[in-house]
Design a protein around this motif. Structure first.
Motif, PDB file in Angstrom:
ATOM      1  N   ASP A  36     -29.834  -0.211 -95.438  1.00  0.00           N
ATOM      2  CA  ASP A  36     -31.260  -0.515 -95.412  1.00  0.00           C
ATOM      3  C   ASP A  36     -31.821  -0.195 -94.021  1.00  0.00           C
ATOM      4  OD1 ASP A  36     -33.714  -1.568 -96.041  1.00  0.00           O
ATOM      5  OD2 ASP A  36     -33.024  -3.579 -96.537  1.00  0.00           O
ATOM      6  N   GLU A  37     -31.139  -0.715 -93.017  1.00  0.00           N
ATOM      7  CA  GLU A  37     -31.539  -0.532 -91.611  1.00  0.00           C
ATOM      8  C   GLU A  37     -31.512   0.952 -91.236  1.00  0.00           C
ATOM      9  OE1 GLU A  37     -31.130  -3.417 -88.949  1.00  0.00           O
ATOM     10  OE2 GLU A  37     -32.169  -1.957 -87.659  1.00  0.00           O
ATOM     11  N   THR A  38     -30.429   1.654 -91.616  1.00  0.00           N
ATOM     12  CA  THR A  38     -30.276   3.066 -91.249  1.00  0.00           C
ATOM     13  C   THR A  38     -31.376   3.904 -91.879  1.00  0.00           C
ATOM     14  OG1 THR A  38     -27.909   2.695 -91.171  1.00  0.00           O
ATOM     15  CG2 THR A  38     -28.608   4.982 -91.218  1.00  0.00           C
ATOM     16  N   THR A  79     -38.982   9.111 -91.429  1.00  0.00           N
ATOM     17  CA  THR A  79     -40.175   9.473 -90.659  1.00  0.00           C
ATOM     18  C   THR A  79     -41.202   8.367 -90.927  1.00  0.00           C
ATOM     19  OG1 THR A  79     -41.081  10.640 -92.539  1.00  0.00           O
ATOM     20  CG2 THR A  79     -39.758  11.943 -90.990  1.00  0.00           C
ATOM     21  N   ASP A  80     -42.272   8.325 -90.126  1.00  0.00           N
ATOM     22  CA  ASP A  80     -43.249   7.249 -90.275  1.00  0.00           C
ATOM     23  C   ASP A  80     -43.756   7.119 -91.702  1.00  0.00           C
ATOM     24  OD1 ASP A  80     -43.009   6.311 -87.824  1.00  0.00           O
ATOM     25  OD2 ASP A  80     -44.869   7.165 -87.017  1.00  0.00           O
ATOM     26  N   ILE A  81     -44.004   8.249 -92.347  1.00  0.00           N
ATOM     27  CA  ILE A  81     -44.558   8.217 -93.696  1.00  0.00           C
ATOM     28  C   ILE A  81     -43.533   7.727 -94.725  1.00  0.00           C
ATOM     29  CG2 ILE A  81     -44.134  10.674 -94.242  1.00  0.00           C
ATOM     30  CD1 ILE A  81     -47.203  10.367 -95.335  1.00  0.00           C
ATOM     31  N   GLN A  82     -42.231   7.910 -94.417  1.00  0.00           N
ATOM     32  CA  GLN A  82     -41.192   7.476 -95.362  1.00  0.00           C
ATOM     33  C   GLN A  82     -40.819   6.003 -95.184  1.00  0.00           C
ATOM     34  OE1 GLN A  82     -38.273  10.313 -94.076  1.00  0.00           O
ATOM     35  NE2 GLN A  82     -38.475  11.559 -95.920  1.00  0.00           N
TER      36      GLN A  82
END
Ligand code: GDP
Ligand code: IMO
Ligand code: MG
Length: 425
Positions: free
Chosen positions: A114-116, A122-125
Motif C-alpha cells: 500500500d505504502e510503496t 505520480t500525483d494523479i495516481q
C-alpha cells in the motif's frame, strides 16, 4: 429494534460511530461487515472520546454482542491493540466480541505494498489511502491468495504463511521495496493468533441464529457510498462495498432479513484523501467548517477537505442503499453562517445533470449548481427537541430531505449521545 443497516452516505466520517452508539441502546448485536482499520469511528461518552477502527461502535453498551464479520479485513496486531485499549477502560470483551473465521488477515506486506504504491505513484495516481494495507489485502482475497482468520488460528499456519510471505517478498523486491523477515512476522502473528483464538467463531452461524431468534441486529457500515468500490468515485475509493449490498456478502445474511436502512449524512460534506469533490470549498468558509467541525481524520489525523452539502451525492447514496431514514449529523457546525449553500445539480460539459458520471475526468469537470438559504445564526448545540430548533435550521434540514426524497429519522447537534434528536427512528 428491527434489523437495521447503517451506512455512510458521503465520503466517510459522517458520524456513523456516534449514531451506532446511540442506536445500540436498543440492539442485541452490532456487526461490522466490511473495511478494516482504515475506518475511524468516534464515540463520545461524557468527557471520554473513544476511536474505534475494527471493533463495532456498539462495544460501550454492555448488553451488546459485537461481531467482526467475514467481509472485514483484520490486522490482528491492530485488533489486539484496540482490544487492550477498550479493556483498559473497564469494558469486558470476553463472550461479547466475536471475530469471523472467514475474515481475511492483513499482513505487514499488505501495508508495505500500500505504502510503496502510494509513494511511487505520480500525483494523479495517488489515492491518498490510509496506508493500512486495505487495498492489497482485498486484492489478495479476490485473487484467491489471501489468508483468513481460520488459517491464522490453524496449527499449520507457519507453513502456509511462509509460502505466502516468500511470494509477497518477490513482489516487494521487484518494486524496489524492502523484503520482510518472515521468521519474525510468523512469530508475531502466531502469538497474536493465540490471543485472538478465543474470540474466533463462525460468525455467519452466529448472526443468522440471532436473526432467527428475533434479536435486534445493527449492521455498521464503514466508509461511505462515494468510497464504495463499485459505486464511488473510482479509482479514488476504498476496496470494499460499504453500501447496503455489502451487508449480505460481508455478514452472510439474506437481503430480505434487513428490515430498514439508515443513511448517515453530515449537514455539509467532507472528504479525506484524493479524488473529485464538486462542492469543495477552499476559501474561508471551508476553513470555518474544518475548524468548527474539528475535521481531522480519526485514523490518520489528516485535515479533511470540507464543502457544502451535495444533494446529488446524497440522492445517489439514498438510491443505491435504499435509505429509509437519514441520520443528519453536525448541524451545529453551520450555526454561525449567515448564508448556506446546497449543491442541487452539476453543470458538466454544457449540460445540467442530477446524477454522478462514471467517468472520473468528467466528474472532475462538474461544477455544482447551488441553491442558497439563510442561516439561523443561533446555537443549536443544546437543543434536546426538534421543536426547539430555530425555524431556519428546521427549514434547512427539511430542504435536505425534500431534495433527496428521504425522511429524517435522527438529527445530531453535537458529538455526545445526549445531542441527538430522535424523530422517526
Ligand atoms: P464516522 O467515521 O462516520 O464514525 O465519523 P468520525 O468519527 O470519523 O467523524 C465524525 C466526527 O464528528 C467525530 O469527531 C464525532 O465526534 C463528531 N460528531 C458526530 N456527530 C456530531 C454532531 O452532531 N456535531 C458535532 N459537532 N460533532 C459531531
Ligand atoms: P470511516 O469508516 C474517510 C479513504 C482514504 C482514501 C480512500 C482509500 O471512518 O468513515 P484505503 O486506506 O481505504 O485504501 O483508502 O478511502 N478512507 C476513508 N475516508 N473515512 C473512512 O472511514 C475512510 N476509510 C478510507 O482517505 O481516500
Ligand atoms: Mg471516520
Amino acid at each position: 429494534m428491527p434489523i437495521t443497516a447503517l451506512v455512510g452516505a458521503q465520503w466517510g466520517d459522517e458520524g456513523k460511530g456516534k449514531i451506532i452508539d446511540v442506536l445500540t441502546e436498543e440492539a442485541d448485536m452490532v456487526v461490522r461487515y466490511q473495511g478494516g482499520n482504515n475506518a475511524g469511528h468516534t464515540v463520545k461518552i461524557g468527557d471520554e472520546t473513544h476511536i474505534l477502527h475494527l471493533v463495532p461502535s456498539g462495544v460501550f453498551r454492555p448488553q451488546t454482542v459485537c461481531v467482526i464479520g467475514n467481509g472485514v479485513v483484520v490486522d490482528p496486531l491492530a485488533l489486539l491493540k484496540e482490544m487492550a485499549d477498550i479493556q483498559s477502560r473497564g469494558v469486558t470483551l470476553k463472550n461479547r466480541l466475536f471475530v469471523s473465521d472467514r475474515a481475511h488477515v492483513v499482513f505487514p506486506y499488505h501495508r508495505a505494498l500500500d505504502e510503496t504504491r502510494e509513494t511511487q505513484a505520480t500525483d494523479i495516481q495517488k489515492i491518498g489511502t490510509t496506508k493500512r494495507g486495505i487495498g492489497p489485502c482485498y486484492g489478495d482475497k479476490v485473487s484467491r491468495v489471501g489468508l483468513r482468520i481460520a488459517d491464522l488460528v490453524d496449527p499449520g499456519f507457519r507453513a502456509i504463511a511462509r509460502r505466502r510471505i516468500e511470494e509477497a517478498n518477490r513482489i516487494l523486491e521487484a518494486l524496489g521495496a524492502e523484503p520482510f523477515d518472515s521468521d519474525r512476522m510468523i512469530e508475531d502473528y502466531t502469538r497474536a493468533a493465540r490471543q485472538i483464538a478465543p474470540y474466533v467463531t463462525d460468525s455467519v452461524a452466529l448472526i443468522n441464529r440471532a436473526a432467527k431468534e428475533g434479536r435486534s441486529i445493527l449492521f455498521e457500515g464503514a466508509q461511505g457510498a462515494m468510497l464504495d468500490i463499485d459505486f464511488g468515485t473510482y479509482p479514488y475509493v476504498t476496496s470494499s462495498n460499504g453500501t447496503a449490498g455489502g451487508v449480505c456478502t460481508g455478514a452472510g445474511i439474506a437481503p430480505h432479513r434487513i428490515d430498514r436502512v439508515i443513511g448517515v449524512v453530515k449537514a455539509y460534506t467532507t472528504r479525506v484523501g484524493q479524488g473529485p469533490f464538486p462542492t469543495e470549498l477552499t476559501d474561508e468558509v471551508g476553513k470555518l467548517l474544518g475548524r468548527e467541525g474539528q475535521e481531522f481524520g480519526a485514523t490518520t489525523g489528516r485535515p479533511r477537505r470540507c464543502g457544502w452539502f451535495d444533494a446529488v451525492v446524497a440522492r445517489y447514496a439514498a438510491m443505491i442503499n435504499g435509505v429509509d431514514f437519514w441520520a443528519i449529523t453536525k448541524l451545529d457546525v453551520l450555526d454561525s453562517l449567515a448564508t448556506i449553500r446546497i449543491g442541487v445539480a452539476y453543470e458538466c460539459d454544457g449540460e445540467t445533470r442530477d446524477t454522478i458520471p462514471a467517468n472520473i475526468r468528467m466528474l472532475e469537470r462538474c461544477r455544482p449548481v447551488y441553491e442558497e438559504v439563510e442561516g439561523w445564526q443561533t446555537s443549536t448545540g443544546n437543543a434536546t427537541r426538534y421543536e426547539d430548533l430555530p425555524e431556519r435550521a428546521k427549514a434547512y434540514v427539511n430542504r435536505l430531505c425534500e431534495l433527496t426524497g428521504v425522511k429524517m429519522g435522527l438529527l445530531s447537534v453535537g458529538p455526545r449521545r445526549e445531542s441527538t434528536l430522535r424523530l422517526a427512528v
